[in-house]
Design an enzyme around this catalytic site. Structure first.
Site, PDB file in Angstrom:
ATOM      1  N   ASN A 177      10.036  20.665  50.055  1.00  0.00           N
ATOM      2  CA  ASN A 177       9.935  22.059  50.523  1.00  0.00           C
ATOM      3  C   ASN A 177       8.652  22.374  51.302  1.00  0.00           C
ATOM      4  OD1 ASN A 177       8.535  21.782  48.082  1.00  0.00           O
ATOM      5  ND2 ASN A 177       8.718  23.956  47.630  1.00  0.00           N
ATOM      6  N   GLU A 181       3.299  19.142  38.817  1.00  0.00           N
ATOM      7  CA  GLU A 181       3.559  20.505  39.305  1.00  0.00           C
ATOM      8  C   GLU A 181       5.062  20.643  39.381  1.00  0.00           C
ATOM      9  OE1 GLU A 181       1.406  22.724  39.666  1.00  0.00           O
ATOM     10  OE2 GLU A 181      -0.498  21.826  40.230  1.00  0.00           O
ATOM     11  N   CYS A 233       8.264  26.984  44.932  1.00  0.00           N
ATOM     12  CA  CYS A 233       8.207  26.838  43.478  1.00  0.00           C
ATOM     13  C   CYS A 233       7.764  28.107  42.750  1.00  0.00           C
ATOM     14  CB  CYS A 233       7.279  25.689  43.123  1.00  0.00           C
ATOM     15  SG  CYS A 233       5.626  25.872  43.788  1.00  0.00           S
TER      16      CYS A 233
HETATM   17  P1  NAD Z   1      13.015  16.407  42.851  1.00  0.00           P
HETATM   18  O1  NAD Z   1      12.412  16.433  41.503  1.00  0.00           O
HETATM   19  O2  NAD Z   1      14.467  16.170  42.958  1.00  0.00           O
HETATM   20  O3  NAD Z   1      12.326  15.272  43.743  1.00  0.00           O
HETATM   21  C1  NAD Z   1      10.941  15.264  44.009  1.00  0.00           C
HETATM   22  C2  NAD Z   1      10.508  13.841  44.306  1.00  0.00           C
HETATM   23  O4  NAD Z   1      10.625  13.046  43.121  1.00  0.00           O
HETATM   24  C3  NAD Z   1      11.330  13.120  45.359  1.00  0.00           C
HETATM   25  O5  NAD Z   1      10.435  12.363  46.159  1.00  0.00           O
HETATM   26  C4  NAD Z   1      12.243  12.228  44.522  1.00  0.00           C
HETATM   27  O6  NAD Z   1      12.680  11.076  45.225  1.00  0.00           O
HETATM   28  C5  NAD Z   1      11.364  11.862  43.361  1.00  0.00           C
HETATM   29  N1  NAD Z   1      12.000  11.526  42.090  1.00  0.00           N
HETATM   30  C6  NAD Z   1      13.055  12.139  41.510  1.00  0.00           C
HETATM   31  N2  NAD Z   1      13.292  11.615  40.297  1.00  0.00           N
HETATM   32  C7  NAD Z   1      12.347  10.653  40.087  1.00  0.00           C
HETATM   33  C8  NAD Z   1      12.060   9.755  39.004  1.00  0.00           C
HETATM   34  N3  NAD Z   1      12.763   9.741  37.880  1.00  0.00           N
HETATM   35  N4  NAD Z   1      10.993   8.911  39.132  1.00  0.00           N
HETATM   36  C9  NAD Z   1      10.235   8.929  40.251  1.00  0.00           C
HETATM   37  N5  NAD Z   1      10.482   9.736  41.313  1.00  0.00           N
HETATM   38  C10 NAD Z   1      11.528  10.598  41.224  1.00  0.00           C
HETATM   39  O7  NAD Z   1      12.589  17.771  43.554  1.00  0.00           O
HETATM   40  P2  NAD Z   1      13.034  18.392  44.973  1.00  0.00           P
HETATM   41  O8  NAD Z   1      14.470  18.797  44.903  1.00  0.00           O
HETATM   42  O9  NAD Z   1      12.600  17.515  46.099  1.00  0.00           O
HETATM   43  O10 NAD Z   1      12.098  19.688  44.999  1.00  0.00           O
HETATM   44  C11 NAD Z   1      12.424  20.841  44.311  1.00  0.00           C
HETATM   45  C12 NAD Z   1      11.695  20.958  42.996  1.00  0.00           C
HETATM   46  O11 NAD Z   1      10.286  20.822  43.193  1.00  0.00           O
HETATM   47  C13 NAD Z   1      11.884  22.314  42.374  1.00  0.00           C
HETATM   48  O12 NAD Z   1      12.154  22.198  41.002  1.00  0.00           O
HETATM   49  C14 NAD Z   1      10.544  22.998  42.594  1.00  0.00           C
HETATM   50  O13 NAD Z   1      10.240  24.035  41.725  1.00  0.00           O
HETATM   51  C15 NAD Z   1       9.601  21.879  42.495  1.00  0.00           C
HETATM   52  N6  NAD Z   1       8.336  22.224  43.162  1.00  0.00           N
HETATM   53  C16 NAD Z   1       7.252  22.527  42.374  1.00  0.00           C
HETATM   54  C17 NAD Z   1       6.055  22.914  42.966  1.00  0.00           C
HETATM   55  C18 NAD Z   1       4.820  23.221  42.136  1.00  0.00           C
HETATM   56  O14 NAD Z   1       3.720  23.217  42.672  1.00  0.00           O
HETATM   57  N7  NAD Z   1       4.945  23.492  40.845  1.00  0.00           N
HETATM   58  C19 NAD Z   1       5.953  22.994  44.358  1.00  0.00           C
HETATM   59  C20 NAD Z   1       7.085  22.693  45.115  1.00  0.00           C
HETATM   60  C21 NAD Z   1       8.271  22.290  44.502  1.00  0.00           C
END
Ligand code: NAD
Length: 478
Positions: free
Chosen positions: A147, A244, A278
């Protein structure tokens, strides 16, 4: 584009690639290597080799290089921003803005680096000294979401570099191009080979990076389920963690609030980046005497936002993929079926310019109840649930009845009540009477299941350092 490892471009050993598409039109932007365990290993080995020199590079030199990287981001903001625009679908100006704003964060981290110091308590006996110093944790793995791919990477990279760590980053499968491009730009700006490496791939690659024995820290931004899986896997080698994670942040609007200001802030913040944000507002609790008036103000502003079709202008782009889109559609259908009022939006936008992308309009769901999905689970899309409450205290109870604790918002002209609400709301950051962007100077992160640790400012740098205590003995000359 290939992966960027040890200062150069590298394909996957298998030769496999996956496509990166424009979410507005579905057209191919580029393809990147489908990396796996072998590529994880190669990138980590490069980062480990580079760590030996980078951790002993004087702070002043590290700071100079990080500042040069910041300037290179500003110089290439249009180029990198256009790439981000193509892979994410967000309107172009906001993508270019993300690059420029992220450069500021690198500068702030660099300045924090110059303020780091070891300490020496004064209580030691003659002939003894105790020095409390700090060392870089080691090789860091950064895993980032789609995002705000550049901002969220800079949260991690700037702090890690200043602390003396080297990094392997794995961007989201949806948005790897801007990160790859920046790796090459930073290398040209003076970052030595191997200090910052970027590998591309999906969950399997992420798991290989997390399980690898060499990295000492995982810095992850993404969903709560992925964060829990990463924390469990990282525990096997006791890696340090910054997580995060997701949020479903609540706003409380008191009857004495400036309703125009509150409505403007909630609409701006709730729908920014098409809700793929987020710490956006996802739930709103409004004191009953002003409930209908406030709904009308929210609806007027939400209806004024436009969707930017493929090849056209507008305020909001499409959702990045079908999975992210599906949550907004499901929560809207669930609320409708359970008797909520859909004030605006509520169904996929279709027609010329929209059919090839997952467009969902700003959606306001009034009379939302706690049983509805929109009041329970993160949407990560442009849907806000709104409910009346009989008192601010009821709003706090409902806001806190959530596993998430990333952010919260309150609106009231009574400062004493406002401060009390800020103290009562269970969230890492709380905004009173307006919603500014989170500042680069202060800690950002979540309570409860929204995460672990904090990023930004000196708090961010400290999480890439380990304390070390040195006990020193010497003969005092007589
Ligand atoms: P996601 O968790 O599906 O994926 C994020 C990343 O993690 C990707 O690069 C993915 O390939 C990797 N990944 C997924 N499962 C993994 C595992 N088991 N081991 C290692 N890597 C893994 O998230 P998304 O759909 O890309 O983003 C949306 C999410 O991110 C939402 O829940 C949002 O709230 C969160 N987010 C949080 C913040 C914050 O600062 N708290 C900021 C932005 C987004």
């Amino acid at each position: 584009m290939d992966m960027f490892i040890d200062g150069g471009w590298q394909a996957a050993g298998s030769g496999a690639t996956f496509p990166v598409t424009d979410p507005r039109s579905g057209s191919l932007v580029d393809s990147v290597p489908a990396g796996g365990a072998a590529e994880a290993d190669a990138a980590i080995a490069a980062a480990a080799r580079a760590f030996a020199d980078w951790k002993t590079t004087p702070m002043a030199d590290r700071v100079r290089i990080v500042k040069a990287c910041a300037q290179s981001m500003r110089d290439t903001a249009a180029e990198v921003g256009n790439l981000l625009h193509a892979e994410l679908g967000r309107p172009q100006a906001a993508c270019v803005g993300e690059i420029a704003r992220s450069a500021d964060l690198l500068d702030i981290y660099a300045e924090e680096g110059l303020r780091l110091a070891a300490t020496m308590p004064l209580g030691a006996a003659p002939g003894e000294k105790t020095i409390v110093t700090r060392e870089p944790v080691g090789v860091v793995v950064a895993i980032t979401p789609f995002n705000y791919p550049v901002t969220l990477l800079m949260f991690k990279l700037g702090a890690a570099l200043v602390a003396g760590c080297t990094m392997v980053a794995k961007p989201s499968e949806d948005t790897p191009l801007s990160t790859l491009k920046l790796a090459a730009i930073f290398h040209r700006a003076g970052l030595p080979a191997g200090v910052f490496n970027v590998v591309t791939g999906g969950r399997e690659l992420g798991e290989a990076l997390v399980a690898h024995p060499v990295p000492r820290k995982i810095a992850f931004t993404g969903s709560v389920p992925a964060g829990k899986a990463i924390a469990a896997a990282a525990a096997q080698t006791m890696k340090r963690l910054t997580l995060e994670l997701g949020g479903h942040s609540a706003a409380i609007v008191c009857a004495d609030a400036d309703l125009d200001k509150a409505a403007a802030a909630i609409v701006r913040h709730g729908f920014a980046n098409t809700g793929q944000f987020c710490y956006r507002v996802g739930r709103v609790f409004v004191e009953r005497p002003v409930y209908e008036e406030f709904l009308a103000k929210l609806a007027e502003r939400a209806r004024a936002l436009t969707l930017a079709p493929a090849g056209g202008e507008g305020d909001l782009g499409p959702l990045v993929n079908e999975k992210i889109f599906a949550t907004s559609a499901r929560q809207s259908d669930d609320a409708r079926a359970k008797g909520a009022r859909i004030l605006t939006g509520g169904a996929r936008a279709t027609g010329p310019g929209y059919d090839a992308g997952f467009y969902f309009p700003p959606t306001l769901i009034a009379d939302a109840t706690p049983e509805m999905e929109v009041m329970q689970h993160e949407t990560f899309g442009p849907v806000i649930g709104i409910a009346p409450v009989d008192s601010p205290a009821e709003g706090v109870a409902l806001a806190n009845a959530s596993p998430y604790g990333l952010a919260a918002f309150a609106f009231t002209r009574d400062l004493a009540r406002g401060l009390t609400l800020c103290e009562q709301l269970e969230a890492g950051s709380v905004w009173l009477n307006d919603i500014q962007r989170s500042s680069h100077y202060v800690p950002f992160g979540g309570m409860k299941e929204s995460g672990l640790g904090r990023e930004k400012g000196r708090y961010g740098v400290e999480s890439y350092l380990e304390y070390k205590t040195i006990y020193l003995s010497y003969e005092v000359p007589q």
